[in-house]
Enzyme design. Structure first.
Site, PDB file in Angstrom:
ATOM      1  CE  LYS A 242      -4.005  -1.743   2.573  1.00 15.77           C
ATOM      2  NZ  LYS A 242      -5.005  -1.534   1.515  1.00 15.77           N
TER       3      LYS A 242
ATOM      4  NE  ARG B 260     -10.896  -9.674  -2.236  1.00 14.24           N
ATOM      5  CZ  ARG B 260     -11.188  -8.725  -3.122  1.00 14.24           C
ATOM      6  NH1 ARG B 260     -11.565  -9.052  -4.346  1.00 14.24           N
ATOM      7  NH2 ARG B 260     -11.126  -7.461  -2.790  1.00 14.24           N
TER       8      ARG B 260
HETATM    9  N1  BES Z   1      -8.198  -3.665   4.243  1.00  6.96           N
HETATM   10  C1  BES Z   1      -8.347  -3.229   2.920  1.00  6.96           C
HETATM   11  C2  BES Z   1      -9.644  -2.440   2.685  1.00  6.96           C
HETATM   12  C3  BES Z   1      -9.776  -1.125   3.392  1.00  6.96           C
HETATM   13  C4  BES Z   1      -9.479   0.044   2.742  1.00  6.96           C
HETATM   14  C5  BES Z   1     -10.265  -1.074   4.677  1.00  6.96           C
HETATM   15  C6  BES Z   1      -9.627   1.253   3.382  1.00  6.96           C
HETATM   16  C7  BES Z   1     -10.413   0.140   5.321  1.00  6.96           C
HETATM   17  C8  BES Z   1     -10.106   1.307   4.680  1.00  6.96           C
HETATM   18  C9  BES Z   1      -8.353  -4.434   1.978  1.00  6.96           C
HETATM   19  O1  BES Z   1      -7.590  -5.501   2.379  1.00  6.96           O
HETATM   20  C10 BES Z   1      -7.798  -3.964   0.685  1.00  6.96           C
HETATM   21  O2  BES Z   1      -6.660  -3.596   0.662  1.00  6.96           O
HETATM   22  N2  BES Z   1      -8.605  -3.966  -0.357  1.00  6.96           N
HETATM   23  C11 BES Z   1      -8.183  -3.539  -1.639  1.00  6.96           C
HETATM   24  C12 BES Z   1      -8.677  -4.542  -2.658  1.00  6.96           C
HETATM   25  C13 BES Z   1      -8.104  -4.324  -4.022  1.00  6.96           C
HETATM   26  C14 BES Z   1      -6.617  -4.640  -4.021  1.00  6.96           C
HETATM   27  C15 BES Z   1      -8.830  -5.226  -4.966  1.00  6.96           C
HETATM   28  C16 BES Z   1      -8.782  -2.163  -1.880  1.00  6.96           C
HETATM   29  O3  BES Z   1      -9.905  -1.930  -1.463  1.00  6.96           O
HETATM   30  O4  BES Z   1      -8.090  -1.339  -2.451  1.00  6.96           O
HETATM   31 MN    MN Z   2      -5.568  -5.293   1.776  1.00  4.82          MN
END
Ligand code: BES
Ligand code: MN
Ligand code: ZN
Length: 483
Positions: free
Chosen positions: A260, A334
Site C-alpha cells: 500500500k 477474502r
Molecule cells: N483492508 C483493505 C480495505 C480497506 C481500505 C479497509 C480502506 C479500510 C479502509 C483491503 O484488504 C484492501 O486492501 N482492499 C483492496 C482490494 C483491491 C486490491 C482489490 C482495496 O480496497 O483497495
Molecule cells: Mn488489503
C-alpha cells in the site's frame, strides 16, 4: 466502562448533587417535575432558557448547559430538549448529548418516567475514550445515575444496556489498539480469556490449519513473525443449529508485496475490525445470557511483505479445493474469509452465516462512512439485518451479488482470481466469498470498511472506532435467532 445505575428520583437530590444534573424539557409543554424543581431553585433560569429562541432552535435530543447554576450544588445543569412523545431516534440523540457531555464526575439524569433503555444505552455508548496508550491516562469518566420512577424495573434494563455498551466499547478498544501491541497472539490470548464469562473458546494454530488445508488463509500470514490463529467462540444458549458469525482479523494490512502507499497506512491497524465486532458480539451474548446458539470465528493474520511473502501470480489451493489466482496480495481479506466460511459451513452446518470485514476501499466510494454494505444471498436474512440496523440506529444498505460479478473474477490459470479490477470492487469481493458458501445456506457479508472508523464524532461514538455492528447483530439475534 461508565457505570449505569438506577435510583429513585427524589427532587431533593437535584438540589445537592455535586456533579452534572440533567433534566428534560419540551418548549411546547409544561416543565416536567424535575425541570420544574430546578427552575424553582434557580429562580426561573430553567424556564427562561427553555423559552429562549436558542432553545427553540435546538433539534430534539440536543441540549443547553448552564454552568454553576445559582441555587444548585451542581457544577452544571444540562437541559435536553425532548418532545413528550419522543421517537426512538430522538431518545438516542438525547442519550448521545448526555454521553458527549460526560466528565469525570457523575451525572444525575432525571429520567423519571421517560423510556430508559434508549437514553441510557446511548449515553453509555457515547461516553467513551481510548486512553490505553497514554503514559498518563486521565481519570475515568464518571457514572451515569439514572433517576427513575421505578428503580426495581429499571435494574434489568440497565444490566442489559451495560452488557451491550461494554461490548461495543470492547470492540472499539480492540480496533484502536496498535498492531505492535495487539497482534495475533495477544488477541487470541484475550479471546481465550472470555472463557471467564462462559464462552467456550478454541484456538487453532498454524499446524492445525495446515492439516485442515486452509492454504488461502495461511498464505496471507506466511510472511509475518506473528503466527496465524483461528479463534472459535461458542455460545450455546439454545439447542439446534447455530448462527455462525465470522470476522476478518488482519491485525495489520501493509498490502503485502502489492504494498500500500505510505500515506495513511497507519489506519490499517483497524483491519481486524470484523474480528473485533465478532468478539464484542460474543461477549454481549454471554453477558446477557442470550437464549441463542451462536458461534463466532475470527481469523487472525498479519499481511506483511518479506522473502516468505506470497507474490502476485501465486496460485493457492483453498480448503474448499478451488484454486485461487492471487492477482493482488492486498486483496487478502477474502483469502482469509473464504477458508473460514468453508470450514464453518462444513463443521457446524449452521442455520445462517454472517461475515464482517473491512474488506474494500470500494465500499467507502460507494456508500461513504455512514452505511455498511450488506451483501446477502437470502432476502429474509437481508431484511432481518436491515431492520435490525434500523432498530439499532446503525446505517446499512443492501448491495448486489450476481453472475456478472462472478464472471469478472473467473481465472484463466486457476479457478478464481482474488480481484476483479476496479469496477464494482466491493461487489466482486463479495462475489468471491459467495463461491465458498454452500448452496442453501443463508449468508450475509457486511463490508464495514467505511463504518468501522469515523473521521469525526458520529451519532453514537466519538471520533475513532465506532464498534458498528455489535448493536445490529445483537438486535438481529434477539428478533430472529432467539425463541
Ligand atoms: N483492508 C483493505 C480495505 C480497506 C481500505 C479497509 C480502506 C479500510 C479502509 C483491503 O484488504 C484492501 O486492501 N482492499 C483492496 C482490494 C483491491 C486490491 C482489490 C482495496 O480496497 O483497495
Ligand atoms: Mn488489503
Ligand atoms: Zn485488508
Amino acid at each position: 466502562m461508565t457505570n449505569l445505575t438506577a435510583l429513585a428520583l427524589e427532587l431533593d437530590h437535584l438540589d445537592t448533587h455535586p456533579g452534572r444534573v440533567v433534566v428534560f424539557a419540551d418548549p411546547d409543554a409544561p416543565l416536567p417535575r424535575a425541570a420544574k424543581r430546578c427552575d424553582k431553585l434557580t429562580r426561573g433560569a430553567v424556564a427562561r432558557a427553555v423559552g429562549s429562541s436558542e432553545f427553540g432552535a435546538l433539534k430534539p435530543g440536543k441540549g443547553m448547559t448552564l454552568a454553576y447554576p445559582a441555587g444548585l450544588a451542581a457544577r452544571a445543569l444540562q437541559i435536553i430538549r425532548l418532545p413528550r412523545k419522543a421517537t426512538s431516534d430522538q431518545l438516542r440523540r438525547a442519550g448521545n448529548s448526555i454521553g458527549a457531555a460526560q466528565g469525570e464526575d457523575a451525572a444525575l439524569i432525571a429520567l423519571d418516567t421517560l423510556p430508559l433503555r434508549e437514553i441510557a444505552l446511548h449515553a453509555a455508548l457515547r461516553s467513551y475514550r481510548y486512553e490505553a496508550m497514554k503514559a498518563a491516562p486521565k481519570s475515568p469518566l464518571g457514572g451515569l445515575l439514572c433517576a427513575v420512577k421505578d428503580p426495581e424495573a429499571a435494574k434489568p434494563v440497565l444490566d442489559d444496556a451495560t452488557a451491550l455498551a461494554q461490548s461495543v466499547h470492547l470492540t472499539r478498544d480492540l480496533v484502536h489498539a496498535p498492531a505492535n501491541v495487539l497482534n495475533t497472539e495477544s488477541f487470541a490470548a484475550q479471546i481465550a480469556g472470555l472463557a471467564d464469562i462462559g464462552l467456550s473458546v478454541e484456538i487453532l494454530d498454524r499446524d492445525e490449519m495446515e492439516k485442515l488445508g486452509m492454504r488461502a488463509l495461511l498464505a496471507v500470514g506466511q510472511a509475518s513473525d506473528n503466527p496465524p490463529k483461528l479463534a472459535i467462540m461458542h455460545w450455546k444458549g439454545a439447542e439446534g443449529p447455530p448462527l455462525c458469525v465470522l470476522g476478518k482479523g488482519v491485525m495489520f494490512d501493509t498490502g503485502g508485496i502489492s504494498l500500500k502507499p505510505g500515506a495513511g497506512m497507519e489506519e490499517m491497524t483497524m483491519d481486524m475490525g470484523g474480528a473485533a465486532v465478532t468478539v464484542g458480539l460474543m461477549q454481549a451474548l454471554a453477558l446477557r445470557r442470550a437464549p441463542a446458539h451462536v458461534i463466532g470465528l475470527v481469523g487472525l493474520v498479519e499481511n506483511m511483505p518479506d522473502a516468505r511473502a506470497q507474490r502476485p501470480g501465486d496460485i493457492v489451493r483453498s480448503m474448499k479445493g478451488d484454486m485461487i489466482e492471487v492477482i493482488n496480495t492486498d486483496a487478502e481479506g477474502r483469502l482469509v474469509l473464504c477458508d473460514m466460511l468453508h470450514y464453518a459451513a462444513e463443521r457446524f452446518e449452521p442455520r445462517a452465516m454472517i461475515d464482517l470485514a473491512t474488506l474494500t476501499g470500494a465500499i467507502i466510494i460507494a456508500l461513504g462512512h455512514d452505511r455498511a454494505g450488506v451483501f446477502c444471498n437470502d432476502d429474509t436474512l437481508a431484511d432481518g439485518i436491515l431492520g435490525a440496523a434500523r432498530d439499532a440506529g446503525e446505517g446499512a444498505w443492501r448491495m448486489p451479488l450476481g453472475a456478472e460479478y462472478q464472471r469478472q473474477i473467473d481465472s484463466r490459470l486457476g479457478d478464481v482470481k482474488n480481484t476483479g479490477g476496479r469496477p464494482a470492487g466491493s461487489c466482486t469481493a463479495a462475489s468471491f466469498l459467495e463461491r465458498f458458501v454452500p448452496e442453501g445456506v443463508p449468508w450475509a457479508h457486511l463490508d464495514i470498511a467505511g463504518v468501522a472508523l469515523t473521521k469525526g464524532d458520529s451519532a453514537h461514538a466519538p471520533k475513532g472506532a465506532s464498534g458498528w455492528g455489535v448493536l445490529t447483530l445483537d438486535a438481529l439475534i434477539r428478533t430472529r435467532f432467539e425463541d
